[in-house]
Structure formats: structure tokens, C-alpha cells
Scaffold this motif. Structure first.
Motif, mmCIF file in Angstrom:
data_model
loop_
_atom_site.group_PDB
_atom_site.id
_atom_site.type_symbol
_atom_site.label_atom_id
_atom_site.label_comp_id
_atom_site.label_asym_id
_atom_site.label_seq_id
_atom_site.Cartn_x
_atom_site.Cartn_y
_atom_site.Cartn_z
ATOM 1 N N ILE A 73 43.313 14.952 -22.913
ATOM 2 C CA ILE A 73 42.298 14.996 -21.775
ATOM 3 C C ILE A 73 41.253 14.121 -22.603
ATOM 4 N N PHE A 124 38.534 22.129 -28.570
ATOM 5 C CA PHE A 124 39.599 23.134 -28.318
ATOM 6 C C PHE A 124 39.311 24.265 -27.267
ATOM 7 N N TYR A 172 33.091 11.562 -16.719
ATOM 8 C CA TYR A 172 34.155 11.635 -17.843
ATOM 9 C C TYR A 172 33.994 13.005 -18.711
ATOM 10 N N ARG A 227 31.772 15.398 -17.435
ATOM 11 C CA ARG A 227 31.101 16.358 -16.438
ATOM 12 C C ARG A 227 31.613 17.629 -17.060
ATOM 13 N N GLU A 228 32.802 18.254 -17.217
ATOM 14 C CA GLU A 228 33.097 19.543 -17.477
ATOM 15 C C GLU A 228 32.283 20.017 -18.781
ATOM 16 N N LEU A 229 32.237 19.040 -19.722
ATOM 17 C CA LEU A 229 31.587 19.573 -20.946
ATOM 18 C C LEU A 229 30.075 19.928 -20.774
ATOM 19 N N TYR A 256 37.207 23.890 -24.883
ATOM 20 C CA TYR A 256 36.918 23.318 -23.673
ATOM 21 C C TYR A 256 38.477 23.545 -23.092
ATOM 22 N N ARG A 265 44.055 21.207 -36.605
ATOM 23 C CA ARG A 265 42.673 20.878 -36.880
ATOM 24 C C ARG A 265 42.566 19.670 -37.767
ATOM 25 N N THR A 284 38.794 26.792 -21.318
ATOM 26 C CA THR A 284 38.076 26.798 -20.100
ATOM 27 C C THR A 284 38.998 26.123 -19.100
ATOM 28 N N HIS A 285 39.444 25.041 -19.350
ATOM 29 C CA HIS A 285 40.105 24.098 -18.439
ATOM 30 C C HIS A 285 41.394 24.953 -17.807
ATOM 31 N N THR A 308 40.176 19.017 -10.292
ATOM 32 C CA THR A 308 39.220 17.819 -10.957
ATOM 33 C C THR A 308 40.207 16.941 -11.445
ATOM 34 N N ARG A 309 39.762 15.653 -11.809
ATOM 35 C CA ARG A 309 40.673 14.704 -12.411
ATOM 36 C C ARG A 309 41.528 15.379 -13.789
ATOM 37 N N LYS A 310 40.700 15.873 -14.523
ATOM 38 C CA LYS A 310 40.972 16.302 -15.803
ATOM 39 C C LYS A 310 42.087 17.711 -15.587
ATOM 40 N N GLU A 368 29.908 23.161 -18.871
ATOM 41 C CA GLU A 368 30.361 24.209 -19.586
ATOM 42 C C GLU A 368 29.191 24.702 -20.220
#
Lengths: 223, 427
Positions: free
Chosen positions: A178, A189, B298, B300-302, A191, B257, A194-195, A151-153, B305
Motif C-alpha cells: 500500500i 502496520f 495518497y 488521506r487515510e493516515l 494502519y 519489522r 484500520t484498512h 477507496t483506492r487503497k 486516522e
């Protein structure tokens, strides 16, 4: 690569220098306008990191000088000024990129790579790392010549790590890379984890060695 | 209860005028009637003398005579009483053959055949007419005068208060965020001039204070960026060390953080100042549908998930504005909808010509209006507390309105494109 760091904040300058000096990179430094002026007049650099507000002068004047002398050095502006006008002015004067402070060193390094790649390797957009080939223009990744879908990311993240190979990249830096302005999301963080997990799986499934190395939950290293 | 100054003034004026006229009129009438009655009474006395004369000479009471609108009646009584009584009455005027108001004099006379009561009645109509005429001649011009005064008053007051109204308009249209300063008014009236000058002074002071605060915020935030860059760089350098243990790593995580939060906070403050100062570049026509579609890709992954379902209901809508700000708005609303959702929840995005709505399922209770305040945060929010106030600022800069609703457990953020009356327009 031959690099010049023009930055008046000494501690920042030394950190950048320390991070960039590796793998045959040569880093020159300049802490004020005159010093910087002398260096760019004499030497040629692959990439110049240019701070805008300098003691003794305005960074943009150095950029004008470079363009007047028709020098081919790549220029990456690093500045705390983040207005659109400022960015447009810098870029229209011939800067290749504009990085707003504060930034992560890994981000800086990745940007430098991109600038140098664009300037030097005309027509060659392939970055190779052992069995991995990254086509920057087509946004394609091949392992042993076989295309793996990213994927793009995931693509951006892998490129980011390859650009910073042998460096530890913090999750925070990866998240900013990202997600940009949306990096403050509480769980961004997680995520990243996961990536990375997905990228690792895709690469190893294609027969690639696992180059990712976790560093105590702070970040990852690619080597 | 509030009423206009003019109405209040008029009300008092009318009340005083009305009662004044009533009192003066009745006093006038009483006095006039009193004197006219006196005149009639004198006349009646004269008549009585004539009657007595006649009685004395003739020693008989005259036959009831009918002349000069005069009626004389005799009645035999037991006892002679020498009291004269004057009073009003009505009588039948034999000459005119009608009943009229009248005045009479009643007294006793002595004749040979005993005492008599004599009543002399005369018409009052003429004198009443006189009273009425005099009253009208005086009251009508006074009334007319009063009316003219009222009209003139109204016109004059309007003219006189005109600068005040203008002043009020100018204060209302004075906006700190706009370039336009407070507009002064020109008036020859000293009080208004003073008021005008006082407001001008205040507005200048407020403006300069406001500018100063903005400048201060901007400078402070800018100045913090370089030290933040140093911290970031040092952390990144530290991270490269090969001797990093578990404990140091945990410390580094916290430092990262905290630093990214501080950075974000600074960026948000700068963004707010920039929006306030209209420094967000050129405006253009922005296709909102495209913007949202991009945003979905943008995030999508979130979305995957957290196993969220996104429902879309789009109409093609374009708005004129800053692309960068609108992007921030859409992305922020979207990321909020993701962040405050639960695993397997849903997000509905509705884009119509009237509004853009982000509706998401959530475990969190209803929010109150204070979420739009700067630095207000939910208990477990890790944001800067500026997100929603930035969004509200962005929407108001584009003439839109951002509101929140709680619908059956779902949080809805609604951007109304053309709010009819904006309640916050005077803020």
C-alpha cells in the motif's frame, strides 16, 4: 498457471516455488542461464520469473531470445538492480513487470496474477470470488452485483488479498504494497489494521461473508 | 584580523621607506649644515682678524660698518674675555631691509679705553638656500624612485601572484560530486608548480577515495538485497505454516519489522549514492502543486486516522528537476508532518514562488540542526535516520535549500527555491 522460476539463489528459488505451487499451479525452476534457455525454448509458460544476473549469462538475453522467437510468455523480472535505466531497458525489451528485491512472496504472487491477467484474459477484467466481483480496469467492487464504494487503497488491498487467497499475508507485506517507499512509517502496520477493518465492514454491510482471518497479529488470511 | 599579503608587504615597505628617508634626510641635512656652518665660522674668524687688525692699527673700534651682509657691533664691558662663541641668531639685514637668519661670532677685544665685546653677524640665508637646494636635488629623485618602485612592485606582485589566485579559484570550484576534476594551472614559477601538483595529487586521491566509497556503498547495499529477499521469502513461507502459535507469531512480527527496516536502510543508502551520482533519470518541469495535491490524496487515510486538519495555501509553482526525487521530498516531508504530529493536530502546507513550507503541530521539543546529519535520530524515531539528509541532498541537487524552524511549538520544514547565498556552497 504454468510458471518458470529463473533464479540462481537456491533458497530463494525453493521458497518461491513452494509458495506458488498450489491451486493447480505448475512451477518449473532453472538455476542458470543454459538451463533456463533450454526450458523457455521448449515449453510455454504463463509467466516467467526472471532474475537478471545469472551464472552463465545475462537474464536480459533470455528476454531478447523470447521476443525474437515471438513467444507469448509473460515475463516478470525479479532483480536487486533498481536503477531506472535497468528498469526501462527490461520493460522496453518486453518484460511485463519489474520487481525489485527484496520483495514479499505475496507481492510477487499478486504481480504474477496481474501479468497473466493482462496477457490472457483479453477484454475480461473481472475477477470473481464467490459473491465478490472485482473489476480491475474500472477499479470497482460488486457484492451480489451491487457496487460497494472502496477507496483506492482499500481496493488495492482487497485485490492483493484475493490474488493471494488462502495465503497468510503479513502486515509488513501489506504495508509495502500500500505505501511503497513510505512503508517505514512507524505505525504503518497499525494502519493496515484500520484498512482491513474498513474493508471487512464494507463487505459484510453489503451482505458478504467475512473472509478475513487474523493470524496472531502478524497478518491476515483471505479464504 | 586578516589582510592581504600584498597589503601587509606594502605596509612594511612604506614604513621602512618613510622612516629611512626621514633618518637619511635628517642626517644629510645635519652634516651639510654642519659643514656650511663651519665655512661661515671660518669666514667670521677672518672678519674678526680684520677687525682686530684694524683695531690694533687705529686703536679705535671701527664705526659699525655695513658691507658684505655683515654687521659688526661693539659693546664696552668690565672684563676682557678671550672666548670665541659661535651661534645662530636672527638679524636685521640693513642692506636688504629684512630680518634674516644669521650666524654670529662673539669675542672680546682690548682697546685703549678698555675691553670691548665684539659681535660679528653674517647672513645665513645663502648657505641655507644651498642646503635646501642640495637636499631637494637628492631627496626628490629618491622619492620619485621610491614611488616608481612601489607602482612596479604592485604590478609585479599582482602578476606574480596571479597563478596563486587562479589556483585558489580552481580549488574553490573543485567539487567532489561534480564530474569536473581539479583544473591545473600553468605557471613558470617553481613554487606554484609544486603547489599545483600537490593539490592535483590530493584532489585525485580524494576523488578516487570518494568514488571507491560510493562504489563500496552501492555494491554492499546491492549484495545485501538478495539475502534480504531470501529472509523475506523464508518469513513469508514460515507464515503459511498452520502450526503457528502466539509466541512464534510475536517473533515473526519482530523479524518482519527488523527486515523491513534493514531493507529501507539499504534502499536509502542506494538512493543517496544515486542522488550523488546524478542517476535519477531525466529532468523535467514538475508541477509542485499537483504533486502535493496527489500526496494529500495518497496520505488521506493516515490523515483521517489521526484526525489531522490540513491547511493549504498554494500558488501554482513549477520547478525543473527530477520528478522522482521531488516526489520523494514532498512525500517524506508530508509523512514526517503526519508521523510527528498528535491526534487532532494540524498540518499547514504553504507553497509560494519563494518556498515550500510544511508546518505541523507536535508534542516534541525543538529539533537542532543535527537532524539533517546522516544517522541522527530522535529518541522515539523508528526511521532510518537518513530521511532528512536525503531530503537535504535532493534540495541541494535542485539548487534549493532545506531548513528547519521552530515556531510557537510547531515544527517547520522550509524548502527555499532560490536561496540567495547558500552558506553550504563550499562544502
Amino acid at each position: 498457471m504454468k510458471l518458470l522460476i529463473i533464479e540462481d539463489e537456491a533458497s530463494l528459488r525453493s521458497s518461491i516455488q513452494k509458495y506458488l505451487t498450489a491451486e493447480g499451479n505448475v512451477c518449473d525452476i532453472a538455476g542458470n542461464f543454459d538451463n533456463a534457455y533450454q526450458k523457455i525454448a521448449i515449453y510455454e509458460y504463463d509467466c516467467i520469473l526472471l532474475d537478471l544476473g545469472l551464472p552463465g549469462g545475462e537474464g536480459l538475453d533470455l528476454l531478447r531470445f523470447l521476443r525474437k522467437e515471438q513467444k507469448e510468455d509473460g515475463v516478470l523480472i525479479i532483480s536487486a538492480r533498481d536503477s531506472i535505466e535497468q528498469k526501462i531497458e527490461g520493460l522496453s525489451l518486453g518484460a511485463d513487470d519489474y520487481l525489485v528485491k527484496p520483495f514479499h512472496l505475496s507481492e510477487l504472487y499478486a504481480r504474477i496474477h496481474a501479468v497473466v491477467r493482462r496477457r490472457q484474459q483479453k477484454g475480461n477484467n473481472i475477477i470473481s470470488f464467490n459473491e465478490i466481483e472485482i473489476d480491475v480496469l474500472a477499479k470497482e467492487i460488486k457484492v451480489y452485483g451491487v457496487t460497494v464504494y472502496f477507496t483506492r487503497k482499500e481496493f488495492d488491498l482487497l485485490l492483493y488479498f484475493v490474488s493471494n487467497k488462502s495465503k497468510v499475508i503479513s502486515k509488513a507485506a501489506a504495508a509495502v504494497h500500500i505505501w511503497g517507499d513510505n512503508a517505514d512509517m512507524a505505525d504503518s502496520f497499525d494502519y493496515i489494521y484500520t484498512h482491513i477493518k474498513n474493508i471487512r465492514k464494507k463487505l459484510t454491510d453489503a451482505g458478504c461473508r467475512d473472509y478475513f482471518q487474523s493470524v496472531y497479529g502478524v497478518g491476515y488470511k483471505f479464504q | 584580523m586578516s589582510m592581504k599579503l600584498f597589503t601587509q608587504y606594502n605596509r612594511v615597505l612604506l614604513l621602512i621607506g618613510f622612516f629611512g628617508l626621514l633618518v637619511i634626510g635628517s642626517l644629510f641635512y645635519q652634516t651639510l649644515s654642519y659643514y656650511l656652518n663651519k665655512q661661515i665660522d671660518n669666514y667670521l674668524l677672518e672678519e674678526l682678524l680684520e677687525v682686530q687688525d684694524y683695531d690694533h692699527k687705529m686703536n679705535i673700534h671701527p664705526a659699525p660698518i655695513l658691507f658684505k651682509d655683515l654687521v659688526i657691533e661693539y659693546r664696552k664691558v668690565e672684563k676682557f674675555r678671550n672666548i670665541k662663541i659661535f651661534a645662530d641668531t636672527v638679524f636685521f639685514n640693513p642692506k636688504k631691509q629684512i630680518t634674516e637668519s644669521a650666524r654670529y661670532l662673539k669675542t672680546g677685544v682690548k682697546l685703549q679705553d678698555g675691553p670691548y665685546n665684539v659681535t660679528i653677524i653674517t647672513s645665513k640665508v645663502e648657505s641655507q638656500n644651498q642646503v635646501m637646494t642640495i637636499l631637494l636635488v637628492i631627496i626628490i629623485p629618491v622619492l620619485v624612485l621610491l614611488l616608481i618602485l612601489l607602482v612596479i612592485n604592485r604590478l609585479l606582485m599582482r602578476r606574480l601572484w596571479d597563478p596563486f589566485r587562479q589556483l585558489l579559484e580552481n580549488i574553490k570550484s573543485f567539487n567532489l560530486n561534480k564530474e569536473r576534476p581539479y583544473e591545473t594551472i600553468s605557471t613558470p614559477i617553481l613554487e606554484f608548480q609544486e603547489l599545483n601538483n600537490a593539490i592535483l595529487d590530493i584532489s585525485l586521491k580524494v576523488r578516487s577515495d570518494f568514488q571507491e566509497i560510493k562504489l563500496f556503498t552501492e555494491n554492499a547495499s546491492h549484495e545485501m538485497m538478495t539475502p534480504l529477499a531470501v529472509i523475506n521469502a523464508k518469513l513469508d513461507t514460515l507464515l503459511q505454516s498452520n502450526t503457528l502459535g502466539k509466541e512464534e507469531s510475536d517473533t515473526l512480527i519482530d523479524l518482519y519489522r527488523a527486515t523491513s527496516r534493514l531493507t529501507k536502510l539499504n534502499q536509502s543508502l542506494l538512493l543517496l549514492v544515486k542522488i550523488d551520482n546524478d542517476l535519477m533519470g531525466e529532468k523535467e518541469t514538475v508541477d509542485l502543486m499537483e504533486l502535493i495535491e496527489d500526496s494529500i490524496v495518497y496520505f488521506r487515510e493516515l490523515i483521517q486516522e489521526r484526525d489531522l486538519t490540513v491547511f493549504k495555501n498554494f500558488q501554482a509553482v513549477s520547478v525543473f528537476g527530477s520528478r522522482q526525487l521531488l516526489e520523494i521530498m514532498v512525500n517524506n516531508l508530508f509523512s514526517n508532518a503526519i508521523r510527528h504530529n498528535y491526534e487532532g493536530g494540524s498540518i499547514s502546507i504553504i507553497l509560494s514562488h519563494e518556498a515550500l513550507i510544511f508546518r505541523n503541530t507536535s508534542n516534541q521539543p525543538e529539533l537542532d540542526e543535527s537532524v539533517f546529519d546522516r544517522f541522527s535520530k530522535g529518541r522515539d524515531s523508528e526511521g532510518t535516520g537518513l530521511g532528512l539528509s536525503i531530503l537535504r541532498q535532493i534540495s541541494s541537487k535542485h539548487g534549493m535549500r532545506l531548513t528547519y524552524e521552530f515556531k510557537r511549538g510547531d515544527h517547520c520544514f522550509i524548502v527555499t527555491f532560490k536561496p540567495e547565498v547558500s552558506p553550504g556552497s563550499l562544502k
